[in-house]
Design a protein around this motif. Structure first.
Motif, PDB file in Angstrom:
ATOM      1  N   UNK A  89       0.860  -1.181   0.000  1.00 44.77           N
ATOM      2  CA  UNK A  89       0.000   0.000   0.000  1.00 44.77           C
ATOM      3  C   UNK A  89       0.897   1.232   0.000  1.00 44.77           C
ATOM      4  N   UNK A  90       0.642   2.137  -0.931  1.00 37.91           N
ATOM      5  CA  UNK A  90       1.425   3.378  -1.029  1.00 37.91           C
ATOM      6  C   UNK A  90       0.740   4.454  -0.184  1.00 37.91           C
ATOM      7  N   UNK A  91       1.494   5.036   0.734  1.00 39.92           N
ATOM      8  CA  UNK A  91       0.941   6.032   1.650  1.00 39.92           C
ATOM      9  C   UNK A  91       1.563   7.392   1.372  1.00 39.92           C
ATOM     10  N   UNK A  92       0.729   8.339   1.023  1.00 36.10           N
ATOM     11  CA  UNK A  92       1.208   9.687   0.754  1.00 36.10           C
ATOM     12  C   UNK A  92       0.097  10.677   1.073  1.00 36.10           C
ATOM     13  N   UNK A  93       0.462  11.772   1.715  1.00 33.48           N
ATOM     14  CA  UNK A  93      -0.513  12.812   2.020  1.00 33.48           C
ATOM     15  C   UNK A  93      -1.592  12.347   2.977  1.00 33.48           C
ATOM     16  N   UNK A  94      -2.845  12.652   2.669  1.00 36.48           N
ATOM     17  CA  UNK A  94      -3.970  12.319   3.541  1.00 36.48           C
ATOM     18  C   UNK A  94      -4.095  10.815   3.770  1.00 36.48           C
ATOM     19  N   UNK A  95      -3.730  10.011   2.766  1.00 39.31           N
ATOM     20  CA  UNK A  95      -3.818   8.552   2.916  1.00 39.31           C
ATOM     21  C   UNK A  95      -2.894   8.069   4.031  1.00 39.31           C
ATOM     22  N   UNK A  96      -1.735   8.702   4.177  1.00 32.19           N
ATOM     23  CA  UNK A  96      -0.820   8.313   5.250  1.00 32.19           C
ATOM     24  C   UNK A  96      -1.449   8.575   6.614  1.00 32.19           C
ATOM     25  N   UNK A  97      -2.102   9.727   6.750  1.00 26.71           N
ATOM     26  CA  UNK A  97      -2.743  10.068   8.024  1.00 26.71           C
ATOM     27  C   UNK A  97      -3.900   9.123   8.329  1.00 26.71           C
ATOM     28  N   UNK A  98      -4.724   8.828   7.326  1.00 25.28           N
ATOM     29  CA  UNK A  98      -5.842   7.908   7.531  1.00 25.28           C
ATOM     30  C   UNK A  98      -5.349   6.524   7.938  1.00 25.28           C
ATOM     31  N   UNK A  99      -4.231   6.108   7.353  1.00 24.16           N
ATOM     32  CA  UNK A  99      -3.693   4.772   7.645  1.00 24.16           C
ATOM     33  C   UNK A  99      -3.217   4.668   9.091  1.00 24.16           C
ATOM     34  N   UNK A 100      -2.437   5.646   9.555  1.00 26.56           N
ATOM     35  CA  UNK A 100      -1.850   5.540  10.890  1.00 26.56           C
ATOM     36  C   UNK A 100      -2.871   5.832  11.983  1.00 26.56           C
ATOM     37  N   UNK A 101      -4.016   6.431  11.640  1.00 33.81           N
ATOM     38  CA  UNK A 101      -4.983   6.786  12.671  1.00 33.81           C
ATOM     39  C   UNK A 101      -6.176   5.837  12.722  1.00 33.81           C
ATOM     40  N   UNK A 102      -6.270   4.902  11.771  1.00 36.57           N
ATOM     41  CA  UNK A 102      -7.420   3.999  11.793  1.00 36.57           C
ATOM     42  C   UNK A 102      -7.442   3.188  13.076  1.00 36.57           C
ATOM     43  N   UNK A 103      -8.626   3.066  13.630  1.00 39.96           N
ATOM     44  CA  UNK A 103      -8.813   2.259  14.826  1.00 39.96           C
ATOM     45  C   UNK A 103      -9.948   1.257  14.640  1.00 39.96           C
ATOM     46  N   UNK A 104     -11.085   1.759  14.147  1.00 43.81           N
ATOM     47  CA  UNK A 104     -12.238   0.891  13.937  1.00 43.81           C
ATOM     48  C   UNK A 104     -12.033   0.036  12.691  1.00 43.81           C
ATOM     49  N   UNK A 105     -12.431  -1.229  12.803  1.00 41.79           N
ATOM     50  CA  UNK A 105     -12.295  -2.152  11.689  1.00 41.79           C
ATOM     51  C   UNK A 105     -11.013  -2.965  11.737  1.00 41.79           C
ATOM     52  N   UNK A 106     -10.092  -2.605  12.630  1.00 41.90           N
ATOM     53  CA  UNK A 106      -8.859  -3.376  12.780  1.00 41.90           C
ATOM     54  C   UNK A 106      -9.108  -4.538  13.738  1.00 41.90           C
ATOM     55  N   UNK A 107      -8.634  -5.732  13.418  1.00 41.00           N
ATOM     56  CA  UNK A 107      -8.862  -6.893  14.296  1.00 41.00           C
ATOM     57  C   UNK A 107      -8.383  -6.653  15.722  1.00 41.00           C
ATOM     58  N   UNK A 108      -7.232  -5.993  15.854  1.00 40.00           N
ATOM     59  CA  UNK A 108      -6.665  -5.760  17.177  1.00 40.00           C
ATOM     60  C   UNK A 108      -6.912  -4.376  17.720  1.00 40.00           C
ATOM     61  N   UNK A 109      -7.800  -3.622  17.082  1.00 40.29           N
ATOM     62  CA  UNK A 109      -8.120  -2.285  17.564  1.00 40.29           C
ATOM     63  C   UNK A 109      -6.887  -1.407  17.728  1.00 40.29           C
ATOM     64  N   UNK A 110      -6.745  -0.828  18.911  1.00 43.18           N
ATOM     65  CA  UNK A 110      -5.646   0.104  19.167  1.00 43.18           C
ATOM     66  C   UNK A 110      -4.284  -0.573  19.076  1.00 43.18           C
ATOM     67  N   UNK A 111      -4.221  -1.876  19.367  1.00 39.04           N
ATOM     68  CA  UNK A 111      -2.939  -2.588  19.285  1.00 39.04           C
ATOM     69  C   UNK A 111      -2.450  -2.649  17.837  1.00 39.04           C
ATOM     70  N   UNK A 112      -3.396  -2.866  16.912  1.00 42.34           N
ATOM     71  CA  UNK A 112      -2.996  -2.872  15.503  1.00 42.34           C
ATOM     72  C   UNK A 112      -2.637  -1.466  15.026  1.00 42.34           C
ATOM     73  N   UNK A 113      -3.273  -0.470  15.595  1.00 40.27           N
ATOM     74  CA  UNK A 113      -2.938   0.900  15.205  1.00 40.27           C
ATOM     75  C   UNK A 113      -1.514   1.242  15.639  1.00 40.27           C
ATOM     76  N   UNK A 114      -1.111   0.781  16.805  1.00 33.69           N
ATOM     77  CA  UNK A 114       0.270   0.999  17.249  1.00 33.69           C
ATOM     78  C   UNK A 114       1.233   0.389  16.236  1.00 33.69           C
ATOM     79  N   UNK A 115       0.911  -0.842  15.798  1.00 37.82           N
ATOM     80  CA  UNK A 115       1.777  -1.516  14.833  1.00 37.82           C
ATOM     81  C   UNK A 115       1.821  -0.750  13.511  1.00 37.82           C
ATOM     82  N   UNK A 116       0.683  -0.183  13.111  1.00 40.86           N
ATOM     83  CA  UNK A 116       0.650   0.604  11.881  1.00 40.86           C
ATOM     84  C   UNK A 116       1.552   1.835  11.999  1.00 40.86           C
TER      85      UNK A 116
END
Length: 357
Positions: free
Chosen positions: A214-241
């Motif tokens: 997945x290529x992350x640039x601009x707003x897509x990078x921010x959306x990727x690192x801040x996603x919480x809902x929909x991740x199997x591990x919730x906040x734990x997966x967000x930390x990994x992201x």
């Protein structure tokens, strides 16, 4: 013809000035050769020195710009009597916070991400220890609450005090990254790539991340690192992201294409320094010195983990993370003694570096 009207001529072969009237010649002394050599030497010296001097001047000017971009936060650290002892050796611990607002800006504010970046004395690795933002801990003067509430209650100073009490390790420096920095840094780099292990949908932002690179640039990078809902591990997966994104940034920064392009480096450093707030003891000299010490570090040398967790629960209807005190004590002992590499080799616990969800 009067003497004053006599025409003068030069006889180059004898170096004399004579008149047409046959008056006694006036001798002209030719310039000494040493004077000519000296002039030539000066010209050559200037030709050799001016480019490096100009380059040095440009570098100093850019450093001044970067240093001016940094926002310094005063009184970040608690009273000395209320802090853990200084660690021996030259290892460093940086508390890294990601948030929507910079320290001191008005409005309710909680830290959205929280990591301890441990720089070992040998400077061969960097360890990123993520602390879940919902960790239920003791906040001095405020009882038990989620750890990110410390930022809202008392800013960086209370957050540092809370973290130091939790991990029993002194924090040497504080860094807050404005989340807009994720946008600017990724744009300056032309984007970075991470591998997503399986397709994930973000219901809050209505975006789907496909499996694969997945290529992350601009707003897509921010959306990727801040996603919480929909991740199997919730906040734990967000930390990994977030850790995977930082690792991808590091890999791109030290790539050959980046390091050989001074304009790209300048653009990145401009974006980075405009996004950072640091404690008053940090300036570009501090960061430049650390960067030189870490010059052999590559993206794969950023090793990430999450603070040991015992489980999750709810308090007054709010979801919380309960930390594992026993295993956490072993981790913080390794952090304090600069033996994290041995700790993870013996016990495991590093987050997978090759992919995220």
């Amino acid at each position: 013809m009067s003497a004053s009207e006599h025409v003068r001529r030069v006889e180059p072969s004898i170096g004399r000035l004579v008149t047409t009237s046959g008056q006694l010649p006036l001798t002209v002394t030719p310039p000494p050769r040493t004077s000519r050599r000296r002039k030539v030497l000066i010209v050559v010296t200037l030709a050799l020195l001016l480019p490096p001097a100009a380059l040095f001047a440009v570098l100093m000017q850019r450093q001044h710009v970067y240093d001016t971009n940094l926002r310094r936060v005063q009184q970040v650290f608690p009273e000395e009597s209320d802090r853990p002892a200084r660690a021996t050796g030259t290892a460093q611990n940086w508390l890294v916070v990601g948030a929507d607002k910079r320290p001191g800006e008005s409005g309710f504010q909680r830290s959205d991400s929280l990591m301890i970046a441990h720089v070992p004395a040998d400077r061969k690795r960097i360890f990123l220890i993520g602390i879940p933002r919902d960790s239920y801990v003791t906040i001095p003067g405020h009882g038990h609450d989620k750890i990110n509430a410390a930022y809202a209650y008392g800013g960086p100073r209370l957050l540092v005090r809370t973290v130091e009490r939790l991990v029993k390790v002194r924090i040497d420096h504080f860094v807050a990254l404005d989340f807009d920095g994720f946008i600017d840094m990724s744009t300056a780099l032309g984007g970075v790539d991470v591998y997503v292990a399986r397709q994930v949908h973000d219901p809050a932002n209505k975006i789907t991340w496909p499996q694969g690179n997945v290529h992350l640039e601009g707003e897509r990078a921010l959306l990727f690192v801040r996603q919480r809902y929909g991740l199997p591990g919730g906040d734990f997966d967000r930390i990994k992201r977030q850790q995977a994104f930082l690792r991808a940034v590091a890999e791109k920064v030290v790539s050959k294409g980046m390091l050989t392009n001074p304009f790209a480096v300048d653009k990145f450093l401009q974006a980075l320094t405009r996004s950072l707030s640091v404690d008053a003891g940090v300036d570009m000299k501090t960061l430049r010195g650390l960067a030189l010490e870490l010059r052999d570090i590559r993206g794969g040398d950023l090793l990430s983990a999450t603070y040991p967790v015992a489980g999750t629960g709810t308090v007054k209807g709010a979801s919380v993370v309960r930390l594992d005190a026993k295993e956490g004590a072993k981790l913080t002992d390794a952090l304090r003694n600069d033996t994290l590499e041995r700790y993870f080799a013996d016990r495991g616990g590093l987050n997978e570096s090759s992919f995220v969800r």
